[in-house]
Design a protein around this motif. Structure first.
Motif, PDB file in Angstrom:
ATOM      1  N   TYR A  77       0.854  -1.188   0.000  1.00 15.62           N
ATOM      2  CA  TYR A  77       0.000   0.000   0.000  1.00 15.62           C
ATOM      3  C   TYR A  77       0.889   1.237   0.000  1.00 15.62           C
ATOM      4  N   VAL A  78       0.823   1.988  -1.080  1.00 16.27           N
ATOM      5  CA  VAL A  78       1.630   3.200  -1.201  1.00 16.27           C
ATOM      6  C   VAL A  78       0.751   4.392  -0.815  1.00 16.27           C
ATOM      7  N   VAL A  79       1.111   5.004   0.306  1.00 19.17           N
ATOM      8  CA  VAL A  79       0.371   6.144   0.840  1.00 19.17           C
ATOM      9  C   VAL A  79       1.019   7.408   0.293  1.00 19.17           C
ATOM     10  N   GLY A  80       0.311   8.104  -0.564  1.00 18.29           N
ATOM     11  CA  GLY A  80       0.820   9.352  -1.130  1.00 18.29           C
ATOM     12  C   GLY A  80       0.117  10.527  -0.476  1.00 18.29           C
ATOM     13  N   VAL A  81       0.887  11.398   0.148  1.00 20.53           N
ATOM     14  CA  VAL A  81       0.301  12.583   0.778  1.00 20.53           C
ATOM     15  C   VAL A  81       0.695  13.788  -0.067  1.00 20.53           C
TER      16      VAL A  81
END
Length: 164
Positions: A77-81
């Motif tokens: 899961y790549v969390v991009g903020v």
């Protein structure tokens, strides 16, 4: 991928071969490799260099310049903020800080279990729903610090359910 199998080397050479007629094939080659393997380590860059004649230093420069390329494997899961202006002024820095705190990693890093990677993004074009977070392409609009732990828990529970 540190030690690339013969099949892996063959696949990388095949990807390079797709673009032999192109005058500037590097971005297309790297994009295909990133899509295939999830990252582009030095060993792969050396193969691309051999196949294209492009120096490894130039390949490395392209990979490190563009944020969608990675030298390291990313989490499931790549969390991009988004830290673009609209998101930033609405608290995106505190949101990314909270993700980092809970997951115990910094932007660009992956958790030891391989589940999460945090990416600090420039404007993602979601200014009207700022601050925005993406996880594997799913957009979380108007994110708040209070929602971070719940979102992480939801993804962890999906893993537990998948394992059961």
């Amino acid at each position: 991928m540190a030690h690339i199998s013969e099949a892996g080397v063959k696949k990388i050479r095949e990807i390079c071969g797709r673009y032999t007629g192109e005058t500037t094939p590097l971005m297309m080659i790297l994009s295909d490799i990133q899509n295939e393997y999830g990252y582009i380590p030095l060993e792969v860059q050396e193969i691309v260099s051999e196949e294209t004649g492009i120096p490894v230093a130039e390949i490395y420069g392209v990979i490190t310049f563009y944020s969608f390329f990675s030298l390291e494997p990313k989490g499931k899961y790549v969390v991009g903020v988004c830290l673009g202006t609209a998101c930033y002024v609405k608290g995106a820095q505190q949101i990314i800080d909270r993700f980092c705190e809970i997951l115990g990693i910094q932007p660009g890093q992956t958790t030891d279990d391989g589940l999460f990677t945090i990416d600090a993004l420039r404007c993602i074009g979601a200014c009207g729903i700022a601050p925005a977070v993406t996880i594997n392409g799913k957009v979380y609009p108007k994110m708040t610090i209070d929602k971070v732990a719940e979102i992480i828990d939801d993804y962890r529970h999906m893993e537990v359910s998948a394992d059961a």
